[in-house]
Design a protein around this motif. Structure first.
Motif, PDB file in Angstrom:
ATOM      1  N   LEU A   1       0.833  -1.207   0.000  1.00  0.00           N
ATOM      2  CA  LEU A   1       0.000   0.000   0.000  1.00  0.00           C
ATOM      3  C   LEU A   1       0.868   1.257   0.000  1.00  0.00           C
ATOM      4  O   LEU A   1       0.595   2.209  -0.743  1.00  0.00           O
ATOM      5  CB  LEU A   1      -0.924   0.014   1.213  1.00  0.00           C
ATOM      6  N   LYS A   2       1.890   1.263   0.835  1.00  0.00           N
ATOM      7  CA  LYS A   2       2.766   2.441   0.905  1.00  0.00           C
ATOM      8  C   LYS A   2       3.548   2.608  -0.393  1.00  0.00           C
ATOM      9  O   LYS A   2       3.803   3.740  -0.824  1.00  0.00           O
ATOM     10  CB  LYS A   2       3.703   2.318   2.104  1.00  0.00           C
ATOM     11  N   ALA A   3       3.923   1.517  -1.019  1.00  0.00           N
ATOM     12  CA  ALA A   3       4.658   1.588  -2.292  1.00  0.00           C
ATOM     13  C   ALA A   3       3.785   2.204  -3.379  1.00  0.00           C
ATOM     14  O   ALA A   3       4.249   3.044  -4.169  1.00  0.00           O
ATOM     15  CB  ALA A   3       5.120   0.190  -2.707  1.00  0.00           C
TER      16      ALA A   3
ATOM     17  N   LYS B   1       8.622   0.545 -10.694  1.00  0.00           N
ATOM     18  CA  LYS B   1       8.888   1.482  -9.593  1.00  0.00           C
ATOM     19  C   LYS B   1       8.158   1.081  -8.316  1.00  0.00           C
ATOM     20  O   LYS B   1       8.734   1.152  -7.215  1.00  0.00           O
ATOM     21  CB  LYS B   1       8.482   2.899 -10.013  1.00  0.00           C
ATOM     22  N   VAL B   2       6.910   0.662  -8.448  1.00  0.00           N
ATOM     23  CA  VAL B   2       6.161   0.247  -7.257  1.00  0.00           C
ATOM     24  C   VAL B   2       6.817  -0.974  -6.624  1.00  0.00           C
ATOM     25  O   VAL B   2       6.938  -1.054  -5.393  1.00  0.00           O
ATOM     26  CB  VAL B   2       4.685  -0.044  -7.596  1.00  0.00           C
TER      27      VAL B   2
ATOM     28  N   TYR C   1       8.300  -1.327  -2.954  1.00  0.00           N
ATOM     29  CA  TYR C   1       7.775  -2.425  -2.146  1.00  0.00           C
ATOM     30  C   TYR C   1       8.876  -3.078  -1.312  1.00  0.00           C
ATOM     31  O   TYR C   1       8.642  -3.542  -0.192  1.00  0.00           O
ATOM     32  CB  TYR C   1       7.129  -3.443  -3.088  1.00  0.00           C
ATOM     33  N   GLU C   2      10.077  -3.098  -1.858  1.00  0.00           N
ATOM     34  CA  GLU C   2      11.211  -3.742  -1.183  1.00  0.00           C
ATOM     35  C   GLU C   2      11.954  -2.798  -0.243  1.00  0.00           C
ATOM     36  O   GLU C   2      12.886  -3.210   0.443  1.00  0.00           O
ATOM     37  CB  GLU C   2      12.199  -4.276  -2.232  1.00  0.00           C
ATOM     38  N   GLN C   3      11.556  -1.538  -0.196  1.00  0.00           N
ATOM     39  CA  GLN C   3      12.331  -0.543   0.562  1.00  0.00           C
ATOM     40  C   GLN C   3      11.823  -0.292   1.984  1.00  0.00           C
ATOM     41  O   GLN C   3      12.386   0.527   2.704  1.00  0.00           O
ATOM     42  CB  GLN C   3      12.358   0.783  -0.207  1.00  0.00           C
ATOM     43  N   ASN C   4      10.765  -0.950   2.392  1.00  0.00           N
ATOM     44  CA  ASN C   4      10.229  -0.791   3.740  1.00  0.00           C
ATOM     45  C   ASN C   4      10.008   0.694   4.053  1.00  0.00           C
ATOM     46  O   ASN C   4      10.550   1.241   5.014  1.00  0.00           O
ATOM     47  CB  ASN C   4      11.165  -1.431   4.772  1.00  0.00           C
TER      48      ASN C   4
END
Length: 268
Positions: A59-61, A155-156, A160-163
């Motif tokens: 969701l944040k991504a 990009k999303v 997504y992998e960047q916490n």
């Protein structure tokens, strides 16, 4: 403790009298105190993730790519808010105010949850549909050959992998989603001014958070009780005025005055 100096009486009285909406026994002050309360986007994302069983990081991504966590964002195509919902999509999802962060994120979470179900948990296809529509995913049998959509998915997935952390982004909780639609809005003006007694000082000292204030108010009476109290207070005042006027009229009558003379004296 003495309650005095009731202000804005007309407005409060009108509010209490014109309210035809039924209220349940669960109506309490916390519903009103939570309106216009500042919350972090992180809290809303976690709430939406729990409700719709979607990864909070996903969701944040999506929000990062769509609006960079801007609740007031508007795209050239008319997409709105944190999750960039199109007007038709927002309406379909039950979002009445797309610029309210909580409504918008809840709507976006509901939408991506449906897409994940539709594509059997395939995140990339769900993201492609979120960006380009399910029709295009079906038409091309996968991620559409649109540069914008392909870059969007990449990009999303990177975000997504960047916490990502959205705890420092504060927004106003305008609609208070936990508030039942079967309630009325508390007047925004001040209703009761208390005398500066020692009892009041002790109460102010003992209440340091909104949660504690809610508990204290609910221990005293509910919102329904408050509205009934206002009705009784002002209803009694009007009754007293009527009784006093009738007593004066009867006194004039006993003096043998005619009705026209009495009316003339009352108008002085």
């Amino acid at each position: 403790m003495q309650v005095n100096n009731v202000s804005n009486s007309t407005q409060v009285l009108q509010t209490s009298r014109t309210t035809n909406t039924k209220k349940t026994s669960s109506t309490s002050f916390d519903s009103y105190l939570n309106q216009n309360k500042e919350v972090s986007l992180e809290e809303i994302f976690e709430k939406a993730a729990d409700k719709y069983d979607v990864s909070v990081d996903l969701l944040k991504a999506i929000a990062k790519q769509e609006s960079n966590f801007n609740a007031d964002a508007v795209s050239k195509s008319g997409a709105m808010g944190v999750m960039q919902l199109m007007p038709a999509t927002a309406k379909e999802l039950g979002v009445t105010n797309a610029f309210d962060a909580e409504q918008n994120i809840m709507g976006g979470a509901k939408y991506i949850s449906k897409l994940l179900d539709q594509y059997n948990g395939d995140t990339k296809l769900a993201l492609a549909a979120y960006n380009a529509g399910s029709g295009n995913v079906r038409k091309y049998g996968g991620i559409p050959p649109f540069k914008e959509t392909q870059n969007y998915v990449v990009k999303v997935m990177q975000y997504y992998e960047q916490n990502l952390d959205a705890s420092n982004v504060m927004v106003t909780n305008k609609t208070a989603s936990n508030v039942s639609t079967n309630t009325t809005t508390l007047p925004t003006t001040s209703v009761v001014n208390r005398s500066n007694s020692s009892d009041d000082v002790e109460i102010n000292k003992s209440i340091s958070t909104t949660e504690e204030l809610e508990d204290k108010l609910n221990e005293i009476f509910s919102m329904n009780d408050y509205l009934k109290m206002i009705e009784i207070m002002f209803g009694s005042e009007e009754k007293q005025d009527s009784e006093q006027e009738d007593a004066i009229y009867q006194s004039y009558k006993q003096l043998g005055m005619s009705t026209p003379i009495i009316n003339m004296l009352k108008g002085i």
